[in-house]
Write an enzyme that holds these catalytic residues in place. Structure first.
Site, PDB file in Angstrom:
ATOM      1  N   ASP A 133       0.866  -1.185   0.000  1.00 31.36           N
ATOM      2  CA  ASP A 133       0.000   0.000   0.000  1.00 31.36           C
ATOM      3  C   ASP A 133       0.895   1.225   0.000  1.00 31.36           C
ATOM      4  O   ASP A 133       1.986   1.197   0.589  1.00 31.36           O
ATOM      5  CB  ASP A 133      -0.893   0.022   1.247  1.00 31.36           C
ATOM      6  CG  ASP A 133      -1.965  -1.065   1.239  1.00 31.36           C
ATOM      7  OD1 ASP A 133      -2.419  -1.439   0.145  1.00 31.36           O
ATOM      8  OD2 ASP A 133      -2.349  -1.536   2.325  1.00 31.36           O
ATOM      9  N   ASP A 147      -7.077  -1.678  -4.194  1.00 33.05           N
ATOM     10  CA  ASP A 147      -8.095  -1.329  -3.208  1.00 33.05           C
ATOM     11  C   ASP A 147      -9.111  -0.361  -3.807  1.00 33.05           C
ATOM     12  O   ASP A 147     -10.322  -0.497  -3.599  1.00 33.05           O
ATOM     13  CB  ASP A 147      -7.457  -0.692  -1.973  1.00 33.05           C
ATOM     14  CG  ASP A 147      -6.509  -1.626  -1.246  1.00 33.05           C
ATOM     15  OD1 ASP A 147      -6.654  -2.857  -1.358  1.00 33.05           O
ATOM     16  OD2 ASP A 147      -5.597  -1.108  -0.568  1.00 33.05           O
TER      17      ASP A 147
END
Length: 175
Positions: A133, A147
């Site tokens: 991330d 995501d």
């Protein structure tokens, strides 16, 4: 009793929708993989890069869990769930006749494949890999393109459901 007869045009629509679903999924997956490769190559953990002050930064994080770092000790379960999502979306996609549903499912599929790729191929090992991330926006948890694809696709699918648009292209069960 009424018989359901499909026309050549209806049969031809389904593969077009499946191809659009796969095109969207491929684009999300490619963007996700490319940005993760760049994030790992150019960002250092704990050293955020400011984009817009402290509101938007690039911050490298390796997430062993799900959204919001939940279920961090259950990476293998999350991997199995992602595999199930991929199988379900592909099965559903083969029967699609709605372009908006194809786009929404394509976003979800591309995102699921992006994070699944991390879970399979990244450290610490197969079925336990940590997801990369790197987008940090305000107080929101750090996330990635995969995501975003999952969330945007899910929002679109929920919206279509509330509008009564079915995956087969009908509205509220009527042709």
């Amino acid at each position: 009793m009424m018989e359901c007869v499909s026309t050549d045009q209806e049969v031809a629509i389904a593969p077009i929708r499946l191809s659009r679903l796969l095109l969207v999924a491929g684009a999300v997956l490619a963007a996700d993989l490319a940005t993760k490769i760049a994030a790992v190559a150019y960002l250092k953990p704990g050293d955020p890069v400011s984009i817009i002050g402290d509101v938007v930064t690039l911050t490298l994080v390796r997430n062993p869990g799900a959204a919001f770092s939940m279920a961090t000790g259950m990476t293998w379960v999350l991997t199995l769930i992602a595999i199930g999502v991929v199988i379900g979306v592909v099965r559903m996609g083969s029967k699609l006749r709605s372009l908006p549903w194809a786009i929404g499912l394509g976003l979800v599929l591309g995102g699921a494949l992006g994070n699944l790729t991390d879970r399979i191929f990244r450290a610490p090992g197969i079925m336990e890999g940590h997801v990369v991330d790197f987008f940090a926006v305000g107080w929101w948890p750090v996330f990635n393109i995969a995501d975003s694809g999952i969330v945007c696709g899910a929002i679109l699918l929920v919206g279509l459901t509330f509008l009564g648009i079915e995956p087969d292209g009908t509205r509220g069960g009527h042709k």
